[in-house]
Write a protein that holds these residues in place. Structure first.
Motif, PDB file in Angstrom:
ATOM      1  N   LYS A  55       0.852  -1.192   0.000  1.00 29.12           N
ATOM      2  CA  LYS A  55       0.000   0.000   0.000  1.00 29.12           C
ATOM      3  C   LYS A  55       0.879   1.230   0.000  1.00 29.12           C
ATOM      4  O   LYS A  55       1.871   1.296   0.719  1.00 29.12           O
ATOM      5  N   TYR A  56       0.505   2.205  -0.807  1.00 28.67           N
ATOM      6  CA  TYR A  56       1.277   3.435  -0.942  1.00 28.67           C
ATOM      7  C   TYR A  56       1.593   4.043   0.422  1.00 28.67           C
ATOM      8  O   TYR A  56       2.717   4.427   0.693  1.00 28.67           O
ATOM      9  N   ARG A  64       1.947   2.707   3.245  1.00 31.44           N
ATOM     10  CA  ARG A  64       2.834   1.893   4.074  1.00 31.44           C
ATOM     11  C   ARG A  64       4.269   1.873   3.558  1.00 31.44           C
ATOM     12  O   ARG A  64       5.147   1.351   4.224  1.00 31.44           O
ATOM     13  N   ASN A 120       3.011  -0.221  -6.737  1.00 33.04           N
ATOM     14  CA  ASN A 120       2.487   0.993  -6.112  1.00 33.04           C
ATOM     15  C   ASN A 120       3.599   1.951  -5.721  1.00 33.04           C
ATOM     16  O   ASN A 120       3.374   2.869  -4.948  1.00 33.04           O
ATOM     17  N   LYS A 176      -0.468   9.378  -6.083  1.00 34.67           N
ATOM     18  CA  LYS A 176      -1.302   8.197  -6.323  1.00 34.67           C
ATOM     19  C   LYS A 176      -1.870   8.201  -7.738  1.00 34.67           C
ATOM     20  O   LYS A 176      -2.048   7.138  -8.336  1.00 34.67           O
TER      21      LYS A 176
END
Length: 161
Positions: free
Chosen positions: A18-19, A21, A101, A151
């Motif tokens: 996940k971006y 994280r 990501n 994102k």
């Protein structure tokens, strides 16, 4: 089958962290010996706290603190920003970076393969920096302060696959 085509086939299996994280730093691992552009990049950023950059060349003549063994793609994908720096030709890591990501950061590509690097749109598919790397930290700070734009870069490329 070429190395690049093999990498492209494996892109769907790349682990996507996940971006939020990912470590908000810039990573580069690559051979710099005999590659002046990569050598210059490492020299500029090896001691920068926002960067984790090392030379992985087995025959490196760089200081020991500039050197490292290669690390896995999976470990590199724990970073938010991954440098794609051309060496003798294309930046071969660009394909797997763009299927993740993480965000590719690079000067405008000068070489082109079947991947059609020349059709990539700067700051739409990747973060474009100057050829001399002088605006790297400024650009990454901009995207750190504007995470939705970051994102969008990831989304724009994944949509185009």
């Amino acid at each position: 089958m070429s190395k690049q085509k093999t990498q492209f086939k494996k892109m769907k299996t790349v682990t996507r962290a996940k971006y939020e994280r990912e470590t908000p730093k810039i990573i580069f691992r690559g051979a710099a010996h005999g590659k002046p552009i990569r050598q210059k990049f490492i020299e500029m950023y090896v001691n920068n706290p926002m960067c984790d950059v090392k030379d992985t060349a087995k025959d490196s003549i760089n200081p020991i603190n500039w050197q490292s063994k290669p690390i896995s793609i999976k470990k590199q994908l724990k970073y938010r920003y991954i440098m794609a720096i051309e060496g003798n030709d294309v930046a071969s890591n660009l394909k797997w970076i763009m299927s993740s990501n993480s965000i590719a950061v690079m000067p405008r590509p000068k070489y082109e393969t079947w991947f059609m690097e020349g059709t990539l749109i700067p700051n739409h598919h990747y973060i474009e920096i100057k050829d001399d790397f002088s605006d790297l930290i400024e650009k990454v700070n901009f995207y750190e302060q504007n995470p939705e734009l970051a994102k969008n870069i990831i989304k724009n490329f994944l949509i185009s696959l």
